[in-house]
Design a protein around this motif. Structure first.
Motif, mmCIF file in Angstrom:
data_model
loop_
_atom_site.group_PDB
_atom_site.id
_atom_site.type_symbol
_atom_site.label_atom_id
_atom_site.label_comp_id
_atom_site.label_asym_id
_atom_site.label_seq_id
_atom_site.Cartn_x
_atom_site.Cartn_y
_atom_site.Cartn_z
ATOM 1 N N ALA A 161 -10.562 0.045 19.151
ATOM 2 C CA ALA A 161 -11.361 -1.122 19.522
ATOM 3 C C ALA A 161 -10.930 -2.342 18.730
ATOM 4 C CB ALA A 161 -12.842 -0.841 19.276
ATOM 5 N N LYS A 162 -10.811 -3.477 19.416
ATOM 6 C CA LYS A 162 -10.423 -4.732 18.789
ATOM 7 C C LYS A 162 -11.690 -5.452 18.307
ATOM 8 C CE LYS A 162 -6.055 -4.189 19.746
ATOM 9 N NZ LYS A 162 -5.077 -3.925 18.652
ATOM 10 N N VAL A 163 -12.137 -5.089 17.114
ATOM 11 C CA VAL A 163 -13.387 -5.615 16.572
ATOM 12 C C VAL A 163 -13.190 -5.970 15.101
ATOM 13 C CG1 VAL A 163 -14.862 -4.321 18.165
ATOM 14 C CG2 VAL A 163 -14.185 -3.285 15.978
ATOM 15 N N ALA A 164 -14.133 -6.759 14.572
ATOM 16 C CA ALA A 164 -14.199 -7.043 13.146
ATOM 17 C C ALA A 164 -15.382 -6.261 12.580
ATOM 18 C CB ALA A 164 -14.384 -8.539 12.900
ATOM 19 N N VAL A 165 -15.167 -5.568 11.475
ATOM 20 C CA VAL A 165 -16.195 -4.723 10.889
ATOM 21 C C VAL A 165 -16.531 -5.239 9.500
ATOM 22 C CG1 VAL A 165 -16.843 -2.364 10.296
ATOM 23 C CG2 VAL A 165 -15.244 -2.764 12.181
ATOM 24 N N ASP A 166 -17.813 -5.531 9.268
ATOM 25 C CA ASP A 166 -18.256 -6.108 7.993
ATOM 26 C C ASP A 166 -19.366 -5.251 7.394
ATOM 27 O OD1 ASP A 166 -16.702 -8.646 8.048
ATOM 28 O OD2 ASP A 166 -17.899 -8.978 9.865
ATOM 29 N N GLY A 167 -19.330 -5.143 6.056
ATOM 30 C CA GLY A 167 -20.360 -4.395 5.369
ATOM 31 C C GLY A 167 -19.811 -3.690 4.148
ATOM 32 N N ASP A 168 -20.613 -2.795 3.599
ATOM 33 C CA ASP A 168 -20.208 -2.009 2.442
ATOM 34 C C ASP A 168 -18.967 -1.175 2.768
ATOM 35 O OD1 ASP A 168 -21.024 -0.597 -0.255
ATOM 36 O OD2 ASP A 168 -20.689 1.014 1.201
ATOM 37 N N ALA A 169 -17.980 -1.183 1.870
ATOM 38 C CA ALA A 169 -16.696 -0.525 2.135
ATOM 39 C C ALA A 169 -16.866 0.971 2.394
ATOM 40 C CB ALA A 169 -15.733 -0.759 0.973
ATOM 41 N N ASP A 170 -17.696 1.631 1.598
ATOM 42 C CA ASP A 170 -17.901 3.076 1.797
ATOM 43 C C ASP A 170 -18.587 3.351 3.131
ATOM 44 O OD1 ASP A 170 -16.719 3.691 -0.611
ATOM 45 O OD2 ASP A 170 -18.613 3.793 -1.719
ATOM 46 N N ALA A 171 -19.546 2.508 3.495
ATOM 47 C CA ALA A 171 -20.251 2.682 4.760
ATOM 48 C C ALA A 171 -19.306 2.476 5.937
ATOM 49 C CB ALA A 171 -21.424 1.708 4.852
ATOM 50 N N ILE A 172 -18.421 1.492 5.819
ATOM 51 C CA ILE A 172 -17.446 1.251 6.888
ATOM 52 C C ILE A 172 -16.531 2.451 7.044
ATOM 53 C CG2 ILE A 172 -15.440 -0.133 7.549
ATOM 54 C CD1 ILE A 172 -16.846 -2.547 6.279
ATOM 55 N N ALA A 173 -16.074 2.999 5.930
ATOM 56 C CA ALA A 173 -15.197 4.171 5.990
ATOM 57 C C ALA A 173 -15.896 5.341 6.663
ATOM 58 C CB ALA A 173 -14.744 4.556 4.583
ATOM 59 N N LYS A 174 -17.160 5.582 6.314
ATOM 60 C CA LYS A 174 -17.914 6.667 6.944
ATOM 61 C C LYS A 174 -18.087 6.431 8.440
ATOM 62 C CE LYS A 174 -20.650 7.971 2.890
ATOM 63 N NZ LYS A 174 -22.022 8.020 2.288
ATOM 64 N N LEU A 175 -18.358 5.183 8.813
ATOM 65 C CA LEU A 175 -18.558 4.865 10.219
ATOM 66 C C LEU A 175 -17.268 5.040 11.012
ATOM 67 C CD1 LEU A 175 -20.504 3.811 12.384
ATOM 68 C CD2 LEU A 175 -19.810 1.491 11.757
ATOM 69 N N ASN A 176 -16.167 4.589 10.451
ATOM 70 C CA ASN A 176 -14.885 4.717 11.149
ATOM 71 C C ASN A 176 -14.458 6.164 11.329
ATOM 72 O OD1 ASN A 176 -14.409 1.990 11.640
ATOM 73 N ND2 ASN A 176 -13.397 1.670 9.674
ATOM 74 N N GLU A 177 -14.894 7.026 10.419
ATOM 75 C CA GLU A 177 -14.544 8.437 10.500
ATOM 76 C C GLU A 177 -15.566 9.259 11.276
ATOM 77 O OE1 GLU A 177 -14.277 9.524 6.431
ATOM 78 O OE2 GLU A 177 -12.478 8.308 6.041
ATOM 79 N N SER A 178 -16.700 8.644 11.603
ATOM 80 C CA SER A 178 -17.801 9.383 12.232
ATOM 81 C C SER A 178 -17.422 9.885 13.634
ATOM 82 C CB SER A 178 -19.049 8.494 12.323
ATOM 83 O OG SER A 178 -20.082 9.166 13.015
ATOM 84 N N LYS A 179 -17.813 11.115 13.899
ATOM 85 C CA LYS A 179 -17.660 11.703 15.241
ATOM 86 C C LYS A 179 -18.970 11.633 16.020
ATOM 87 C CE LYS A 179 -13.423 13.155 14.359
ATOM 88 N NZ LYS A 179 -12.239 12.559 15.025
ATOM 89 N N GLN A 180 -19.958 10.933 15.451
ATOM 90 C CA GLN A 180 -21.300 10.929 16.038
ATOM 91 C C GLN A 180 -21.574 9.760 16.952
ATOM 92 O OE1 GLN A 180 -23.210 13.627 15.540
ATOM 93 N NE2 GLN A 180 -21.440 14.351 14.381
ATOM 94 N N LEU A 181 -20.621 8.847 17.090
ATOM 95 C CA LEU A 181 -20.811 7.739 18.025
ATOM 96 C C LEU A 181 -20.618 8.222 19.462
ATOM 97 C CD1 LEU A 181 -19.024 4.789 16.229
ATOM 98 C CD2 LEU A 181 -21.342 4.709 17.130
ATOM 99 N N GLY A 182 -21.352 7.620 20.365
ATOM 100 C CA GLY A 182 -21.200 7.978 21.790
ATOM 101 C C GLY A 182 -22.354 8.807 22.271
ATOM 102 N N ILE A 183 -22.295 9.113 23.575
ATOM 103 C CA ILE A 183 -23.371 9.874 24.217
ATOM 104 C C ILE A 183 -23.011 11.351 24.202
ATOM 105 C CG2 ILE A 183 -24.590 10.242 26.412
ATOM 106 C CD1 ILE A 183 -24.197 7.263 26.957
#
Length: 211
Positions: free
Chosen positions: A189-211
């Protein structure tokens, strides 16, 4: 009159035909033949399609998917183009638009963005607004399992809360790109991601996004 769902259906069929049955996709473990079979089973075999969400139906879904992936690829492409059976609820314009616009857009991008020479599509503002409307309605469903707070934001400042929590990660981009992110295609995805560095890393690695 053409609809977004019909347009995206034909774009997906054309793309699948162009790249052939063994091209990569963003869906782990799926080639384009598997993608084509999935699209067909979803709207033609409701007796099996529920296996994606209902554990007890999973073996049936696996069998039916295998039946379709074994068919000639050209036949699968034609089935996608012609659409659902005559008495399917997907034949109703309102249901087709609600259920298939995002489905076909995301799967088209799943194929496009898996190819080495892909480039971003230019999407008109009306379609972006339509995608945003759908994203607003489903954001909390898609973000319900993520390990951080998650806010999706358009460049004009409109926001949708996908998950309440702290720390908060804010993802900014056009609705089409936010959809790809929210459907678990974070790396494409072509997006900008802002926030706590550790939280961003967890979100980028998460398999829980989506339906």
């Amino acid at each position: 009159m053409s609809t977004f769902a019909k347009r995206e259906r034909l774009l997906l069929a054309d793309l699948l035909e162009t790249v052939g049955p063994e091209a990569e996709t963003l869906c782990e473990g799926w080639r384009t033949r598997d993608m084509a079979a999935h699209v067909i089973v979803r709207e033609r075999r409701p007796d099996a399609a529920g296996g994606a969400l209902i554990k007890q139906l999973a073996p049936r879904l696996e069998r039916v998917m295998a039946e379709y992936t074994a068919k000639p690829y050209e036949e699968l492409i034609q089935l996608i183009r012609t659409g659902p059976p005559r008495f399917s609820p997907f034949q109703l314009k309102q249901i087709d638009e609600a259920a298939n616009t995002v489905e076909f857009y995301v799967h088209t991008e799943d194929v496009r963005r898996a190819q080495p020479d892909w480039s971003p599509r230019e999407l008109d503002p009306v379609f972006q607004d339509a995608l945003w409307s759908r994203l607003e309605r489903t954001a909390r469903l898609m973000g319900r399992g993520v390990p951080t707070g998650l806010v999706l934001r358009r460049p004009d400042g409109q926001t949708a809360v996908a998950h309440r929590g702290a720390p908060v990660v804010t993802v900014t981009g056009e609705p089409s790109e936010l959809l790809m992110f929210a459907f678990g295609r974070q790396n494409a995805a072509k997006v900008a991601v802002d926030g706590d560095a550790d939280a961003i890393a967890k979100l980028n690695e998460s398999k829980q996004l989506g339906i």
